[in-house]
Each structure stands twice: as C-alpha cells, then as structure tokens.
Design a protein around this motif. Structure first.
Motif, short mmCIF file in Angstrom:
data_model
loop_
_atom_site.label_atom_id
_atom_site.label_comp_id
_atom_site.label_asym_id
_atom_site.label_seq_id
_atom_site.Cartn_x
_atom_site.Cartn_y
_atom_site.Cartn_z
N UNK A 194 -45.03 12.40 -17.87
CA UNK A 194 -44.96 13.82 -18.51
C UNK A 194 -46.47 14.45 -18.32
N UNK A 195 -47.80 13.55 -18.74
CA UNK A 195 -48.84 14.51 -18.84
C UNK A 195 -49.33 14.54 -17.67
N UNK A 196 -49.35 14.08 -16.40
CA UNK A 196 -49.62 14.58 -15.16
C UNK A 196 -48.93 15.46 -14.73
N UNK A 197 -47.61 15.50 -15.22
CA UNK A 197 -46.63 16.60 -14.57
C UNK A 197 -47.07 17.99 -15.33
N UNK A 198 -47.55 17.84 -16.39
CA UNK A 198 -48.15 19.12 -17.14
C UNK A 198 -49.30 19.71 -16.46
N UNK A 199 -50.20 18.55 -16.20
CA UNK A 199 -51.64 18.84 -15.42
C UNK A 199 -51.09 19.82 -14.27
N UNK A 200 -50.36 19.11 -13.49
CA UNK A 200 -49.90 19.76 -12.11
C UNK A 200 -49.48 20.77 -12.14
N UNK A 201 -48.46 21.32 -13.18
CA UNK A 201 -47.90 22.47 -13.11
C UNK A 201 -48.74 23.41 -13.71
N UNK A 208 -39.42 22.10 -19.19
CA UNK A 208 -38.35 21.38 -18.75
C UNK A 208 -38.89 19.90 -18.67
N UNK A 209 -40.05 19.71 -18.51
CA UNK A 209 -40.54 18.30 -18.73
C UNK A 209 -40.53 17.74 -20.14
N UNK A 210 -40.92 18.55 -20.95
CA UNK A 210 -40.81 18.08 -22.41
C UNK A 210 -39.24 17.71 -22.95
N UNK A 211 -38.43 18.53 -22.33
CA UNK A 211 -36.92 18.32 -22.46
C UNK A 211 -36.63 17.13 -21.85
N UNK A 212 -36.86 16.92 -20.84
CA UNK A 212 -36.69 15.67 -20.03
C UNK A 212 -37.21 14.39 -20.52
#
Length: 208
Positions: free
Chosen positions: A73-80, A58-62
């Motif tokens: 986006x990168x910190x989102x991925x790390x957190x996820x 979803x983050x990639x799509x957004x």
C-alpha cells in the motif's frame, strides 16, 4: 515493481486527461466522459497486474478490506502521488497559461465540498470493492466500465460543487496546476480518505 509502475502509469494518464480535458482548449461538457473513459481503459489495462487502484483512497479501502498488505500500500501511494505531480508538470508545459474552464479554483462552501467528496469517494470505493474484489463477482468483464462510469456520474453530479476529485492523487494534481487552491487540498484528503474508509467498512459488513 511491476505493480508500482502500473499504478504510476494509470494514475498519470488519469490526472493528465483531467488537466488536458478541463484546461482550455479542452473538452468542455464532455470532460467527465473523457476522464471516466481513461480510468476505465487503464483499469482494464492494469487490473491484472496491480489491481488498478490509481487512487490512494481506493488503496486504503482495499487495504482495510484485506486484499493488499501495508508493504504494498505504501509504495502504491508513493507511485500514485508521484504520477500526479509528473502529470501536472506535463500539463503545465503543454497548456501554459490556459484559461480555467470546467473547474475553477475551489472557493465553494467547505462543508458542501467535504460532503460531496465523501459521498462520491464512498460510491467509487464501494463499487471498486464490490466489482473488483468480491468473490461473488470474480472474473466479471464489466468491472472497469462500472468503476469508470462512477467517476463520470460523480463529475457530472457534483463537479460544480467541489471540483469532483474523489481521489487524493487527483486533488494533488489539480492543485499543482492551479485548478484548485493548494490551501484547500485538505478538503479532498479528508473527504476522500474518509469516504474510502467508510466504504470498506460497509463492504465488510455486507459481505460477511
């Protein structure tokens, strides 16, 4: 930091609910409903802070859609992904040697698994982009319900084919607790990220 913590909390409860619902004693046939419901409530809880992605695809799509920058986006991925691992650790602690129930270690046909993971990740990201990022649907009250029940539908429809992750963080979590073989995680990653990319491109084409 508030956005990243929100992404951690939402992803944690999603993966935690999956493990606790699927591993015995679990929710059996009601597991998809529990999973879609926790996603729904966490989206309503955190949507105003982080956008409530809880899913690297979803983050990639957004990101492709242009509603988030790569610096977030990168910190989102790390957190996820970190949340998925923490949830997996806690599930393993609570469930111990629980018997696998609704989802078995992935031994299915690779192409079929790739196809259904692609299709329902596409559906999920497509729904997210349309109900949570489109100007025409701004301020609606149903976005969390629509997104959560996309996961419910996908889990019931194709969960028996691939395990029904539709989310690379979920794929990491279920692999860490043994619901799927770690050697097969690439199936989810390829299917999920490609589904997210195509959904974003289709959204941009239809919402010019």
């Amino acid at each position: 930091m508030n956005k990243y913590l929100t992404e951690f909390i939402g992803t944690f409860f999603l993966v935690f609910t999956i493990g606790m619902s699927v591993l015995e004693p679990g929710a059996a046939a009601m597991a998809p409903l529990a999973i879609g419901s926790v996603l729904m409530v966490m989206i309503y809880a955190g949507g105003h802070i982080s956008g409530a992605h809880y899913n690297p695809a979803v983050t990639l799509g957004v990101l492709i859609r242009g509603k988030i920058e790569i610096k977030d986006a990168v910190p989102y991925w790390i957190a996820q992904f970190l949340a998925a691992l923490v949830a997996a650790f806690l599930i393993s602690y609570l469930k111990g040697d629980a018997v696998m129930s609704a989802v078995k270690p992935l031994n299915h046909d690779v192409m079929k698994s790739l196809l259904v993971e692609f299709l329902f990740t596409f559906a999920l990201v497509y729904v997210v982009l349309n109900v949570a990022t489109a100007d025409a649907t701004a301020g609606n009250s149903y976005y969390g319900l629509a997104i959560g029940f996309t996961v419910v539908v996908g889990a019931y429809a194709v969960g028996a084919v691939s395990g029904g992750a539709f989310n690379p963080a979920v794929a990491l979590g279920i692999s860490a607790i043994g619901l799927s073989s770690m050697s097969n995680i690439w199936i989810y990653f390829v299917g999920n990220f490609s589904g997210g990319i195509v959904a974003a491109l289709v959204f941009k084409m239809l919402n010019k």
